[in-house]
Write a protein that holds these residues in place. Structure first.
Motif, PDB file in Angstrom:
ATOM      1  N   GLY A 104       0.787  -1.233   0.000  1.00 60.57           N
ATOM      2  CA  GLY A 104       0.000   0.000   0.000  1.00 60.57           C
ATOM      3  C   GLY A 104       0.815   1.276   0.000  1.00 60.57           C
ATOM      4  O   GLY A 104       0.241   2.374  -0.007  1.00 60.57           O
ATOM      5  N   PHE A 105       2.160   1.172  -0.004  1.00 63.13           N
ATOM      6  CA  PHE A 105       3.019   2.344  -0.080  1.00 63.13           C
ATOM      7  C   PHE A 105       3.403   2.541  -1.547  1.00 63.13           C
ATOM      8  O   PHE A 105       4.325   1.898  -2.056  1.00 63.13           O
ATOM      9  N   HIS A 106       2.690   3.424  -2.210  1.00 59.13           N
ATOM     10  CA  HIS A 106       2.805   3.555  -3.658  1.00 59.13           C
ATOM     11  C   HIS A 106       4.203   4.000  -4.071  1.00 59.13           C
ATOM     12  O   HIS A 106       4.741   4.989  -3.563  1.00 59.13           O
ATOM     13  N   GLN A 107       4.794   3.241  -5.007  1.00 60.16           N
ATOM     14  CA  GLN A 107       6.097   3.549  -5.585  1.00 60.16           C
ATOM     15  C   GLN A 107       5.946   3.692  -7.093  1.00 60.16           C
ATOM     16  O   GLN A 107       5.033   3.123  -7.700  1.00 60.16           O
ATOM     17  N   TYR A 108       6.879   4.458  -7.684  1.00 61.51           N
ATOM     18  CA  TYR A 108       6.808   4.680  -9.123  1.00 61.51           C
ATOM     19  C   TYR A 108       7.366   3.461  -9.857  1.00 61.51           C
ATOM     20  O   TYR A 108       8.574   3.234  -9.887  1.00 61.51           O
ATOM     21  N   ILE A 109       6.476   2.675 -10.450  1.00 62.16           N
ATOM     22  CA  ILE A 109       6.840   1.495 -11.239  1.00 62.16           C
ATOM     23  C   ILE A 109       6.182   1.652 -12.600  1.00 62.16           C
ATOM     24  O   ILE A 109       4.956   1.764 -12.708  1.00 62.16           O
ATOM     25  N   THR A 110       6.989   1.663 -13.640  1.00 61.31           N
ATOM     26  CA  THR A 110       6.492   2.041 -14.968  1.00 61.31           C
ATOM     27  C   THR A 110       5.436   1.080 -15.505  1.00 61.31           C
ATOM     28  O   THR A 110       4.558   1.491 -16.271  1.00 61.31           O
ATOM     29  N   ASP A 111       5.511  -0.208 -15.131  1.00 60.59           N
ATOM     30  CA  ASP A 111       4.567  -1.190 -15.700  1.00 60.59           C
ATOM     31  C   ASP A 111       3.424  -1.517 -14.741  1.00 60.59           C
ATOM     32  O   ASP A 111       2.846  -2.601 -14.802  1.00 60.59           O
ATOM     33  N   ASP A 112       3.085  -0.575 -13.871  1.00 60.44           N
ATOM     34  CA  ASP A 112       2.033  -0.811 -12.887  1.00 60.44           C
ATOM     35  C   ASP A 112       0.816   0.042 -13.233  1.00 60.44           C
ATOM     36  O   ASP A 112       0.938   1.227 -13.593  1.00 60.44           O
ATOM     37  N   ASP A 113      -0.393  -0.549 -13.132  1.00 61.62           N
ATOM     38  CA  ASP A 113      -1.624   0.175 -13.475  1.00 61.62           C
ATOM     39  C   ASP A 113      -1.899   1.304 -12.496  1.00 61.62           C
ATOM     40  O   ASP A 113      -2.354   2.390 -12.897  1.00 61.62           O
ATOM     41  N   LEU A 114      -1.643   1.069 -11.206  1.00 65.04           N
ATOM     42  CA  LEU A 114      -1.874   2.109 -10.216  1.00 65.04           C
ATOM     43  C   LEU A 114      -0.970   3.303 -10.456  1.00 65.04           C
ATOM     44  O   LEU A 114      -1.389   4.462 -10.283  1.00 65.04           O
ATOM     45  N   THR A 115       0.264   3.032 -10.882  1.00 76.90           N
ATOM     46  CA  THR A 115       1.176   4.132 -11.212  1.00 76.90           C
ATOM     47  C   THR A 115       0.621   4.962 -12.360  1.00 76.90           C
ATOM     48  O   THR A 115       0.676   6.203 -12.335  1.00 76.90           O
ATOM     49  N   SER A 116       0.080   4.304 -13.365  1.00 72.09           N
ATOM     50  CA  SER A 116      -0.501   5.031 -14.507  1.00 72.09           C
ATOM     51  C   SER A 116      -1.676   5.898 -14.066  1.00 72.09           C
ATOM     52  O   SER A 116      -1.825   7.045 -14.535  1.00 72.09           O
ATOM     53  N   ASP A 117      -2.494   5.381 -13.170  1.00 71.20           N
ATOM     54  CA  ASP A 117      -3.626   6.171 -12.666  1.00 71.20           C
ATOM     55  C   ASP A 117      -3.140   7.397 -11.903  1.00 71.20           C
ATOM     56  O   ASP A 117      -3.705   8.495 -12.055  1.00 71.20           O
ATOM     57  N   LEU A 118      -2.113   7.220 -11.082  1.00 70.97           N
ATOM     58  CA  LEU A 118      -1.588   8.359 -10.326  1.00 70.97           C
ATOM     59  C   LEU A 118      -0.920   9.377 -11.246  1.00 70.97           C
ATOM     60  O   LEU A 118      -0.982  10.584 -10.995  1.00 70.97           O
ATOM     61  N   VAL A 119      -0.271   8.906 -12.309  1.00 75.75           N
ATOM     62  CA  VAL A 119       0.325   9.831 -13.280  1.00 75.75           C
ATOM     63  C   VAL A 119      -0.761  10.679 -13.941  1.00 75.75           C
ATOM     64  O   VAL A 119      -0.616  11.909 -14.088  1.00 75.75           O
ATOM     65  N   ASP A 120      -1.859  10.051 -14.338  1.00 80.96           N
ATOM     66  CA  ASP A 120      -2.973  10.803 -14.946  1.00 80.96           C
ATOM     67  C   ASP A 120      -3.574  11.790 -13.944  1.00 80.96           C
ATOM     68  O   ASP A 120      -3.913  12.927 -14.309  1.00 80.96           O
ATOM     69  N   GLU A 121      -3.707  11.356 -12.700  1.00 85.75           N
ATOM     70  CA  GLU A 121      -4.233  12.260 -11.674  1.00 85.75           C
ATOM     71  C   GLU A 121      -3.305  13.449 -11.458  1.00 85.75           C
ATOM     72  O   GLU A 121      -3.765  14.594 -11.340  1.00 85.75           O
ATOM     73  N   GLY A 122      -2.008  13.187 -11.439  1.00 87.55           N
ATOM     74  CA  GLY A 122      -1.048  14.274 -11.268  1.00 87.55           C
ATOM     75  C   GLY A 122      -1.057  15.245 -12.422  1.00 87.55           C
ATOM     76  O   GLY A 122      -0.923  16.459 -12.236  1.00 87.55           O
ATOM     77  N   ARG A 123      -1.246  14.724 -13.644  1.00 88.95           N
ATOM     78  CA  ARG A 123      -1.309  15.600 -14.814  1.00 88.95           C
ATOM     79  C   ARG A 123      -2.504  16.549 -14.717  1.00 88.95           C
ATOM     80  O   ARG A 123      -2.379  17.750 -15.042  1.00 88.95           O
ATOM     81  N   GLU A 124      -3.645  16.049 -14.270  1.00 89.28           N
ATOM     82  CA  GLU A 124      -4.817  16.907 -14.115  1.00 89.28           C
ATOM     83  C   GLU A 124      -4.613  17.937 -13.005  1.00 89.28           C
ATOM     84  O   GLU A 124      -5.050  19.094 -13.125  1.00 89.28           O
TER      85      GLU A 124
END
Length: 601
Positions: free
Chosen positions: A555-575
């Protein structure tokens, strides 16, 4: 020039430690004792790292000259004897012999190591843990803080005392109860170095891979921008949690503020707590206090106020940290988006989205938009990759040497080979440079990991003067515990430790202070030699991001390029960045209109 090198290093290292303390701590608001303890611990550790190469070069000089009998009849060379050191130096005119500028008297070096080492050990095992509890305590008086610190450290000191007694009994039985004061010192040093080496290998294994990889990945603009979005999304959640926690604590303070009258004997403690609250909440409490008095609760106890005081300080500190980090991440994201726009532009001119925030004579005359464009869009990527390759090669050399330094016939450690070749050519400046580069790189790998790791919100080094007292002191403790075993490990890698090389040669002054590790043979012949090989496994785990993946599963989110949760957080950060950019743009447009109105009026 005797002692010139020592004097230069002492001054330079002091300003290095002071700069780092100024970057992470607040020199004006934090307690003076906390700043002094942290500065002293960092300073002593950096001194050990910078002085050790000079110690190595001095000993190699001794070992060379005591192995041969010199009868010099040439007009170009002479022998210089001083404090058991013999130097052969080129001179002119005849009869005059000058000391090398890096020469440090042997006795001076021994006294220096003794003072530095034992002071750092006193700090890390006794003073700094006490100061941690003292700084974190919510007590309202010095006596109360001291009492709290003593109680909290009783278990801490008791545990280490039991370990020391167990080692003492073991050695006493092995030596048939014939222990000297020097043996007791060696047991204590060995126990401390064993603890430090255990943690050292873990941190070193992470840093040897992560530092070269971070420079390589930083050359990829798309990677840096996506990671920036990820960090913004994470920080937004942390910022919301910190704001919510602060609001809850302030609500509790408001209730106690209303329940304790002005003439109550606990009122002075409530006023102290109020001074630690943000100004906005203080004003709200002052307005609403009369309304709250209608439904009063029973006055709290002093123990409740102490706990509340500690919670207020922690909540305010965390709130300030998230605010500063949020602003820094926004600036980084805006800058990376500006770099992307400038790279795609046909003009060789760097354009900032918010030029008002990038004014100054440096950007006007030196770091001009054209220079900034060439650096950000042309040069930076290539230099980062070149540096990453060099660091990768150095990491590979360290890993190989860590796994093979126990072999003396043949010599497999690369750094031991370099030192022996330089010794054959009597190139002692080269020896100093090789030693300095290697030990500095190892220290950067270990120390940078100390600055990066985070134990929830208890230990977290935050730049821009936002690190709390507990984390500053804890970092000082880690440095003092990691540096001595790091230096011993380095001396083993270059075969300057007789416990590793098994050679009859003069030891460094630093090693002589450590004492003979043969007193505990199962440590010197086993743990010190074979445990560092674990660094290879840790480097593999770091390369595969096993630690990050495990933390991600917990549950401690880390930046992993091939992870779906990471992609969701990247999109959230962009917004989030788009929203903040619009807010920032409206504010800057309003500022520009205000200046236009002032100019025409």
């Amino acid at each position: 020039m005797s002692g010139a090198a020592l004097a230069v290093v002492v001054v330079v290292v002091f300003f290095l430690a002071l700069y780092l303390l100024q970057r992470y701590g607040d020199l004006w608001k934090q307690q003076r004792l906390v700043l002094f303890g942290t500065l002293l611990s960092w300073y002593l550790c950096f001194l050990i790292v910078f002085i050790l190469p000079l110690d190595v070069s001095m000993v190699l000089d001794i070992n060379f000259f005591i192995s041969v009998t010199l009868f010099l009849e040439s007009d170009f060379y002479c022998a210089f004897f001083s404090n058991s050191l013999i130097f052969c130096v080129h001179f002119s005119p005849p009869g005059k012999c000058e000391e090398p500028w890096t020469y440090i008297p042997n006795e001076t070096l021994r006294v220096f190591w003794r003072v530095v080492y034992w002071t750092s050990q006193f700090l890390t095992w006794l003073l700094l843990p006490f100061m941690q509890s003292y700084a974190r305590s919510g007590a309202f008086s010095v006596v109360g803080k001291i009492k709290t610190a003593l109680i909290e450290n009783a278990l801490y000191y008791g545990t280490y005392l039991l370990i020391f007694i167990a080692l003492l009994i073991y050695v006493a039985v092995q030596l048939k109860w014939k222990l000297t004061w020097a043996d007791l010192q060696t047991i204590g040093i060995t126990a401390a170095n064993t603890w430090g080496l255990f943690l050292l290998v873990l941190l070193l294994g992470y840093g040897l891979v992560e530092i070269p990889r971070s420079y390589w990945l930083s050359s990829s603009h798309d990677y840096m921008l996506s990671k920036s979005y990820f960090k913004v999304a994470k920080m937004a959640n942390e910022k919301a949690e910190a704001d919510e926690k602060l609001a809850d604590v302030m609500e509790e303070v408001a209730g106690i503020h209303a329940s304790v009258r002005q003439n109550h004997f606990l009122r002075k403690y409530v006023d102290i707590i109020l001074t630690k609250c943000p100004t906005k909440y203080q004003e709200e409490m002052g307005i609403n206090v009369e309304i709250s008095r209608v439904d009063q609760n029973a006055p709290p106890t002093k123990r409740v106020l102490v706990k509340l005081h500690e919670k207020v300080v922690s909540a305010v500190q965390r709130h300030n940290q998230t605010q500063v980090q949020w602003f820094i991440l926004l600036e980084q994201a805006f800058h990376l988006e500006d770099v992307a726009k400038s790279r795609n532009s046909s003009l060789r001119h760097f354009t900032h989205s918010f030029p008002l925030a990038h004014r100054g004579w440096i950007r006007r005359f030196i770091y001009t938009p054209t220079v900034e464009w060439f650096w950000e869009c042309v040069l930076r990527q290539g230099l980062c990759r070149l540096l990453a390759v060099l660091l990768c090669l150095l990491s590979a050399a360290v890993i190989w040497s860590e796994c093979t330094f126990f072999s003396t016939h043949p010599v497999l450690s690369l750094f031991a080979v370099f030192i022996q070749l330089a010794e054959k050519w009597y190139n002692y400046h080269c020896i100093e440079m090789v030693c300095f580069v290697v030990i500095l790189f190892m220290c950067v790998c270990v120390y940078s990991t100390v600055f990066r790791i985070r134990f929830f919100n208890y230990y977290y080094l935050v730049p821009h003067h936002q690190t709390d007292a507990y984390s500053l002191l804890f970092s000082g403790m880690l440095f003092c515990r990691l540096t001595p075993p790091l230096c011993l490990n380095f001396l083993g890698m270059i075969h300057m430790d007789s416990a590793i090389s098994h050679k009859d040669r003069v030891q460094t002054s630093y090693t002589s202070i450590m004492g003979s590790m043969q007193l505990l043979s199962f440590i010197s012949d086993g743990f010190y030699i074979y445990y560092p090989m674990l660094v290879l496994l840790l480097c593999f785990a770091t390369y595969c991001n096993l630690g990050s993946r495990c933390l991600n599963l917990l549950g401690f989110h880390q930046y992993i390029t091939d992870d779906d949760l990471t992609s969701d957080l990247v999109d959230e950060g962009r917004e989030l960045i788009k929203r903040e950019r619009r807010k920032r743009q409206r504010a800057e447009d309003g500022e520009n209109r205000r200046w236009v109105d002032i100019f025409f009026l």
